[in-house]
Design a protein around this motif. Sequence first.
Motif, PDB file in Angstrom:
ATOM      1  N   PHE A 142       6.952  -3.019  -5.708  1.00  0.00           N
ATOM      2  CA  PHE A 142       5.770  -3.445  -4.949  1.00  0.00           C
ATOM      3  C   PHE A 142       4.771  -4.157  -5.851  1.00  0.00           C
ATOM      4  CE2 PHE A 142       1.427  -2.052  -3.529  1.00  0.00           C
ATOM      5  CZ  PHE A 142       1.297  -2.961  -2.491  1.00  0.00           C
ATOM      6  N   LEU A 143       4.552  -3.615  -7.048  1.00  0.00           N
ATOM      7  CA  LEU A 143       3.607  -4.237  -7.980  1.00  0.00           C
ATOM      8  C   LEU A 143       4.120  -5.594  -8.461  1.00  0.00           C
ATOM      9  CD1 LEU A 143       2.639  -1.075 -10.072  1.00  0.00           C
ATOM     10  CD2 LEU A 143       1.292  -2.161  -8.265  1.00  0.00           C
ATOM     11  N   ASP A 144       5.433  -5.682  -8.720  1.00  0.00           N
ATOM     12  CA  ASP A 144       6.018  -6.975  -9.097  1.00  0.00           C
ATOM     13  C   ASP A 144       5.892  -7.987  -7.962  1.00  0.00           C
ATOM     14  OD1 ASP A 144       6.698  -6.018 -11.576  1.00  0.00           O
ATOM     15  OD2 ASP A 144       8.764  -5.497 -11.005  1.00  0.00           O
ATOM     16  N   TYR A 145       6.075  -7.516  -6.742  1.00  0.00           N
ATOM     17  CA  TYR A 145       5.932  -8.381  -5.560  1.00  0.00           C
ATOM     18  C   TYR A 145       4.514  -8.936  -5.469  1.00  0.00           C
ATOM     19  CZ  TYR A 145       5.113  -9.293  -0.567  1.00  0.00           C
ATOM     20  OH  TYR A 145       4.739  -9.843   0.630  1.00  0.00           O
ATOM     21  N   LEU A 146       3.520  -8.108  -5.745  1.00  0.00           N
ATOM     22  CA  LEU A 146       2.128  -8.566  -5.699  1.00  0.00           C
ATOM     23  C   LEU A 146       1.873  -9.666  -6.730  1.00  0.00           C
ATOM     24  CD1 LEU A 146       0.160  -5.202  -5.320  1.00  0.00           C
ATOM     25  CD2 LEU A 146       0.674  -6.881  -3.536  1.00  0.00           C
ATOM     26  N   GLU A 147       2.438  -9.478  -7.931  1.00  0.00           N
ATOM     27  CA  GLU A 147       2.207 -10.454  -8.994  1.00  0.00           C
ATOM     28  C   GLU A 147       2.957 -11.764  -8.761  1.00  0.00           C
ATOM     29  OE1 GLU A 147       1.086  -8.731 -13.198  1.00  0.00           O
ATOM     30  OE2 GLU A 147       3.026  -7.929 -12.563  1.00  0.00           O
TER      31      GLU A 147
ATOM     32  N   THR B 199      -1.864  -1.322   3.775  1.00  0.00           N
ATOM     33  CA  THR B 199      -1.397  -2.413   4.632  1.00  0.00           C
ATOM     34  C   THR B 199      -0.396  -3.287   3.889  1.00  0.00           C
ATOM     35  OG1 THR B 199      -3.507  -2.435   5.822  1.00  0.00           O
ATOM     36  CG2 THR B 199      -2.113  -4.397   6.010  1.00  0.00           C
ATOM     37  N   LEU B 200      -0.716  -3.635   2.641  1.00  0.00           N
ATOM     38  CA  LEU B 200       0.193  -4.440   1.829  1.00  0.00           C
ATOM     39  C   LEU B 200       1.496  -3.692   1.548  1.00  0.00           C
ATOM     40  CD1 LEU B 200      -2.369  -5.915  -0.734  1.00  0.00           C
ATOM     41  CD2 LEU B 200      -1.082  -7.210   0.973  1.00  0.00           C
ATOM     42  N   LEU B 201       1.382  -2.392   1.267  1.00  0.00           N
ATOM     43  CA  LEU B 201       2.580  -1.607   0.978  1.00  0.00           C
ATOM     44  C   LEU B 201       3.500  -1.523   2.192  1.00  0.00           C
ATOM     45  CD1 LEU B 201       4.155   0.254  -0.951  1.00  0.00           C
ATOM     46  CD2 LEU B 201       2.772   2.169  -0.101  1.00  0.00           C
ATOM     47  N   LEU B 202       2.925  -1.309   3.369  1.00  0.00           N
ATOM     48  CA  LEU B 202       3.733  -1.219   4.583  1.00  0.00           C
ATOM     49  C   LEU B 202       4.421  -2.557   4.885  1.00  0.00           C
ATOM     50  CD1 LEU B 202       1.367   0.909   6.842  1.00  0.00           C
ATOM     51  CD2 LEU B 202       3.559   1.620   5.905  1.00  0.00           C
ATOM     52  N   ARG B 203       3.715  -3.665   4.674  1.00  0.00           N
ATOM     53  CA  ARG B 203       4.326  -4.974   4.904  1.00  0.00           C
ATOM     54  C   ARG B 203       5.441  -5.248   3.899  1.00  0.00           C
ATOM     55  NH1 ARG B 203      -1.291  -8.419   5.852  1.00  0.00           N
ATOM     56  NH2 ARG B 203      -1.719  -7.631   7.960  1.00  0.00           N
ATOM     57  N   PHE B 204       5.231  -4.812   2.652  1.00  0.00           N
ATOM     58  CA  PHE B 204       6.279  -4.967   1.640  1.00  0.00           C
ATOM     59  C   PHE B 204       7.518  -4.166   2.022  1.00  0.00           C
ATOM     60  CE2 PHE B 204       8.236  -2.832  -2.029  1.00  0.00           C
ATOM     61  CZ  PHE B 204       8.810  -3.928  -2.671  1.00  0.00           C
ATOM     62  N   CYS B 205       7.326  -2.917   2.453  1.00  0.00           N
ATOM     63  CA  CYS B 205       8.469  -2.083   2.843  1.00  0.00           C
ATOM     64  C   CYS B 205       9.189  -2.670   4.057  1.00  0.00           C
ATOM     65  CB  CYS B 205       7.993  -0.658   3.143  1.00  0.00           C
ATOM     66  SG  CYS B 205       7.451   0.250   1.677  1.00  0.00           S
ATOM     67  N   ARG B 206       8.437  -3.239   4.985  1.00  0.00           N
ATOM     68  CA  ARG B 206       9.045  -3.814   6.190  1.00  0.00           C
ATOM     69  C   ARG B 206       9.784  -5.124   5.889  1.00  0.00           C
ATOM     70  NH1 ARG B 206       4.768  -6.205  10.085  1.00  0.00           N
ATOM     71  NH2 ARG B 206       4.866  -7.755   8.401  1.00  0.00           N
ATOM     72  N   ASP B 207       9.106  -6.033   5.154  1.00  0.00           N
ATOM     73  CA  ASP B 207       9.656  -7.382   4.973  1.00  0.00           C
ATOM     74  C   ASP B 207      10.653  -7.475   3.820  1.00  0.00           C
ATOM     75  OD1 ASP B 207       7.939  -8.041   7.018  1.00  0.00           O
ATOM     76  OD2 ASP B 207       6.371  -8.822   5.698  1.00  0.00           O
TER      77      ASP B 207
END
Length: 335
Positions: free
Chosen positions: A67-72, A37-45
């Motif tokens: 994606f990992l940098d975005y989470l941090e 879910t988080l990965l799909l939102r990252f790819c979309r947004d």
Amino acid sequence: MKPTDFSIHVTRFLTHYLAAQRNLSPNTIRAYRDVFTLLLRFCRDIQGIAPERLRIEQIDVSLVEAFLDYLEKEKQSAPTTRNHRLAALHAFFRYVQSEEPERMLQCQKILAIPQRRHARPTVGYLSKDDLAEILAQPDLRKRDGRRDAVLLSILYDTGARVQELVDLSVGDVRLDPPAQLRLMGKGRKMRAVPLMEPTVQLLRDHMHENHLDGHEQFDRPVFRNVRDQRLSRSGIRYILQKHVGKARARRPSLNRTSPHTLRHTKGMHLLQSGVSLEMIRDFLGHVDVKTTQIYARANLEMKRKALEKTSDSSPVQPIPSWQQDKNLLDWLRSL
């Protein structure tokens, strides 16, 4: 629209591979689902890729690292959380490379992304006095107070994970000698945990008061809320925090306590009582004794006693003061 290869693999990974082949628990599968879910939102947004158009070939090392940098940075995820998300992606791409061998190089590059090193916190546990103060807080004159007293006693007595207590049903309870509970742990592994006599009596009274001692109640939850439903994880945490708050009035030094703190407390008390790490591992349901060794590393009291035993026979002699070395003083004056 034709489904993408990513959507097909994710669906099969969650519903067939994890559930049917590996037989993982629903909670574990939900944790994997949340990563996607988080990965799909990252790819979309962030990446501008619509979820229904995302393909496996687009998920390369650079995208995963972004994606990992975005989470941090954006989600303020701790290194441990980042590592959990990465572990879920690693599991997925191990699955993909077995389903599509032509993508092995792409998958193995993602599998080579390392976990983030981080400082491991020390194990938090309660002293016996702090534990006794918390267990003494429920008001036994009230129905919910009696339930809370049983719940907290079992949480400590068995060292159960909070989800194991949520899942506890009447059929998992044996009050005849030898009294024990059957707990469903991680990886759907069952273990039997003995109960001490005071907890047995509390549990027997609880089941009698709530009409849970009949054979027809086999599948009923042992602990229920005011709506007569199975207590949730957050419900158990709320009950514990309520009584910890009361105990803190008498013991201001009492630190933040969670249900897992009681599990750590049980493991530490077993170790301090001389129980071997292998037995503690089996009691707590750890897969590897390395997990159980955190208690040995954190037990300052045992380390102090070990040092006291060796202090008298230590080969290290006291170091004399440099001011007593006349040759050294004469040499220094000659400079």
